[in-house]
Design a protein around this motif. Structure first.
Motif, mmCIF file in Angstrom:
data_model
loop_
_atom_site.group_PDB
_atom_site.id
_atom_site.type_symbol
_atom_site.label_atom_id
_atom_site.label_comp_id
_atom_site.label_asym_id
_atom_site.label_seq_id
_atom_site.Cartn_x
_atom_site.Cartn_y
_atom_site.Cartn_z
ATOM 1 N N SER A 38 -9.673 77.109 -24.069
ATOM 2 C CA SER A 38 -8.670 76.587 -23.028
ATOM 3 C C SER A 38 -8.260 75.462 -23.176
ATOM 4 C CB SER A 38 -9.574 76.585 -21.694
ATOM 5 O OG SER A 38 -10.238 78.170 -21.463
ATOM 6 N N SER A 39 -8.850 74.487 -23.671
ATOM 7 C CA SER A 39 -8.494 72.985 -23.966
ATOM 8 C C SER A 39 -7.473 73.129 -25.092
ATOM 9 C CB SER A 39 -9.776 72.108 -24.424
ATOM 10 O OG SER A 39 -10.773 72.139 -23.560
ATOM 11 N N SER A 40 -7.619 73.856 -26.208
ATOM 12 C CA SER A 40 -6.517 73.898 -27.227
ATOM 13 C C SER A 40 -5.443 74.530 -26.416
ATOM 14 C CB SER A 40 -7.131 74.748 -28.395
ATOM 15 O OG SER A 40 -8.259 74.180 -29.009
ATOM 16 N N LYS A 41 -5.411 75.538 -25.789
ATOM 17 C CA LYS A 41 -4.309 76.240 -25.252
ATOM 18 C C LYS A 41 -3.621 75.335 -24.376
ATOM 19 C CE LYS A 41 -2.975 80.495 -23.026
ATOM 20 N NZ LYS A 41 -3.328 82.047 -22.822
ATOM 21 N N ALA A 42 -4.481 74.437 -23.566
ATOM 22 C CA ALA A 42 -3.712 73.855 -22.666
ATOM 23 C C ALA A 42 -2.943 72.596 -23.537
ATOM 24 C CB ALA A 42 -4.609 72.951 -21.952
ATOM 25 N N GLN A 43 -3.446 72.154 -24.414
ATOM 26 C CA GLN A 43 -2.543 71.269 -25.343
ATOM 27 C C GLN A 43 -1.230 71.629 -25.722
ATOM 28 O OE1 GLN A 43 -2.962 68.119 -25.539
ATOM 29 N NE2 GLN A 43 -1.985 67.573 -27.577
ATOM 30 N N GLY A 333 -16.304 68.892 -24.016
ATOM 31 C CA GLY A 333 -15.735 67.524 -23.873
ATOM 32 C C GLY A 333 -16.077 66.569 -24.934
ATOM 33 N N VAL A 334 -16.974 67.077 -26.166
ATOM 34 C CA VAL A 334 -17.062 66.287 -27.374
ATOM 35 C C VAL A 334 -15.758 66.451 -28.055
ATOM 36 C CG1 VAL A 334 -18.294 65.861 -29.153
ATOM 37 C CG2 VAL A 334 -19.335 65.854 -27.105
ATOM 38 N N PHE A 335 -15.636 67.818 -28.141
ATOM 39 C CA PHE A 335 -14.519 68.382 -29.038
ATOM 40 C C PHE A 335 -13.364 67.905 -28.604
ATOM 41 C CE2 PHE A 335 -11.289 71.849 -29.892
ATOM 42 C CZ PHE A 335 -11.765 72.075 -31.143
ATOM 43 N N ALA A 336 -12.947 67.994 -27.247
ATOM 44 C CA ALA A 336 -11.515 67.623 -26.657
ATOM 45 C C ALA A 336 -11.477 66.276 -26.880
ATOM 46 C CB ALA A 336 -11.491 68.181 -25.248
ATOM 47 N N THR A 337 -12.236 65.506 -26.652
ATOM 48 C CA THR A 337 -12.276 63.829 -26.843
ATOM 49 C C THR A 337 -11.840 63.660 -28.468
ATOM 50 O OG1 THR A 337 -13.707 63.503 -25.044
ATOM 51 C CG2 THR A 337 -13.262 61.692 -26.455
ATOM 52 N N ALA A 338 -12.745 64.503 -29.317
ATOM 53 C CA ALA A 338 -12.548 64.096 -30.460
ATOM 54 C C ALA A 338 -11.262 64.365 -31.048
ATOM 55 C CB ALA A 338 -13.432 64.623 -31.635
ATOM 56 N N GLY A 339 -10.643 65.499 -30.667
ATOM 57 C CA GLY A 339 -9.609 66.218 -31.068
ATOM 58 C C GLY A 339 -8.362 65.681 -30.321
ATOM 59 N N GLY A 340 -8.440 64.829 -29.121
ATOM 60 C CA GLY A 340 -7.415 64.379 -28.365
ATOM 61 C C GLY A 340 -6.697 65.343 -27.329
ATOM 62 N N LEU A 341 -7.515 66.328 -26.923
ATOM 63 C CA LEU A 341 -6.999 67.316 -26.292
ATOM 64 C C LEU A 341 -7.534 67.282 -24.786
ATOM 65 C CD1 LEU A 341 -8.271 70.280 -28.511
ATOM 66 C CD2 LEU A 341 -6.185 69.293 -28.457
ATOM 67 N N PRO A 342 -6.991 67.885 -23.652
ATOM 68 C CA PRO A 342 -7.347 67.754 -22.448
ATOM 69 C C PRO A 342 -8.681 68.541 -22.307
ATOM 70 C CG PRO A 342 -5.572 69.516 -22.787
ATOM 71 C CD PRO A 342 -5.791 68.604 -24.116
#
Length: 384
Positions: A38-43, A333-342
């Motif tokens: 969902s985070s990747s898709k939101a980005q 959260g860790v994955f999103a923060t590391a990749g600059g994703l929401p």
């Protein structure tokens, strides 16, 4: 009932932790899979919203005969700009000259970088940004100045405006370096020269290779129907029209392609955790036969014994579910923060994951509860 049901958990904390761990791993896997997807898709959707899906690219198609040189007319840019609904038009044209760091480098070592002539409106049409320096204007576009795509700048070793590259048979001064352009990866690997400067200095014939147009959202379909015949009225069959945003749209649509598979793996882990809970509850019944017999002898009914052990199973799986939701959300959260994703964790995933733990806990506790309720008080007390 909660007090009685939690008694077995409080007396065996290590066993509770190990049993709940299986549930927690399964739920954490499912939450993390859904959250990361969902985070990747939101980005991607943010990129699409920023870049827009209302841009079309017109380029020469394949001729009817092999080896036929197909070109867009010189006035294709102006004709496309007059289509109703078209708001912005920019164009590029491929140049024959090679791009090198200096004249001492062989012409064959291009590094995958191409030289292109460009109109001033290109950057605005692409909704691009200049990372360093400035974009070409009427003044710099007439002289030996160039703007590099960010990939081209990296490959040439250009880090700041003012440096020079060798294009054709002369040096060009770098006026700017572009930021990333997801909708135009070919521009990222190009050295862009002003349209007029390319005609004056590099022998450019004025035929565009690609025309980028952006129209209003409501007129995209209508523009697409007429843009080919407008760009080349004599040979509309030699015009190819593409939608560069379709790649991002397809990526967004397929972002969850592997989600189902990974959710299945998380479901297997959750099922294994449920089997562990059932095993723990069966062992608990065997170890607590004296307790069961004592409660029955004091008047506890079979239904009350069943509820006690089902409650214990629900509490055990619920603890694992809560821990799994927390771990899965943290992993997202860790994955999103590391990749600059929401950071996106869908509420339905949390509710569904926790609901699944309650179902697993109920199913896992039913057989041990029924077995405990059927245990005769006299035999339970006698076994001790």
């Amino acid at each position: 009932m909660l007090h009685v049901g939690s008694a077995g958990l409080r007396s065996r904390p290590m066993r509770v932790v190990l049993s709940a761990l299986g549930i927690a791993i399964g739920i954490a896997t499912m939450i993390a899979v859904v959250g990361i997807s969902s985070s990747s898709k939101a980005q991607l959707m943010r990129q699409l919203d920023r870049l827009g899906t209302n841009m079309l690219v017109v380029s020469p198609g394949e001729g009817m005969f092999t080896g036929e040189d197909v070109k867009l007319p010189k006035d294709a840019v102006g004709m496309i700009g007059r289509i109703e609904g078209v708001e912005q038009v920019g164009a590029t044209a491929d140049l024959k000259q090679s791009v090198r760091r200096s004249e001492k480098i062989s012409e064959d070592e291009t590094g995958g970088i191409t030289a292109k002539a460009t109109t001033e409106e290109l950057l605005k049409t692409l909704r691009g940004r200049v990372d360093r320096g400035s974009w070409l204007n009427r003044a710099t576009g007439r002289y030996p100045s160039v703007v590099l795509g960010h990939v081209a700048a990296q490959r040439l070793g250009i880090t700041a405006p003012g440096q020079q590259i060798y294009l054709g048979d002369r040096y060009f001064t770098v006026a700017g370096i572009l930021d990333k352009l997801p909708l135009a990866p070919e521009i990222e690997r190009s050295a862009l020269v002003g349209w007029t400067g390319a005609q004056r200095l590099l022998g450019f014939d004025g035929h565009p290779t690609a025309v980028y147009e952006r129209s209003s959202d409501a007129t995209v379909s209508a523009v697409r129907k007429v843009i080919g015949s407008t760009a080349n009225p004599e040979n509309p069959q030699n015009v190819e029209v593409t939608d560069p945003s379709s790649a991002l749209q397809a990526k967004a649509a397929t972002e969850g392609a592997f989600t189902d598979l990974l959710l299945g793996l998380g479901g297997v882990a959750l099922l294994v955790g449920g089997v562990g809970v059932a095993n723990t509850m069966i062992i608990s019944v065997l170890e607590r036969r004296y307790e069961i017999g004592l409660r029955r002898s004091f008047g506890a009914t079979r239904g009350q014994v069943r509820i006690q052990f089902v409650t214990e199973s629900l509490l055990l799986s619920g603890l694992g579910g809560v821990a799994g939701v927390i771990l899965g959300s943290l992993a997202t959260g860790v994955f999103a923060t590391a990749g600059g994703l929401p950071w996106v964790v869908p509420p339905w995933a949390v509710a569904g994951g926790f609901g699944a733990t309650l179902v697993i806990g109920t199913v896992a506790g039913l057989y041990p509860a029924v077995r405990a309720a059927r245990l005769p008080p006299t035999l339970a007390l006698l076994a001790v």
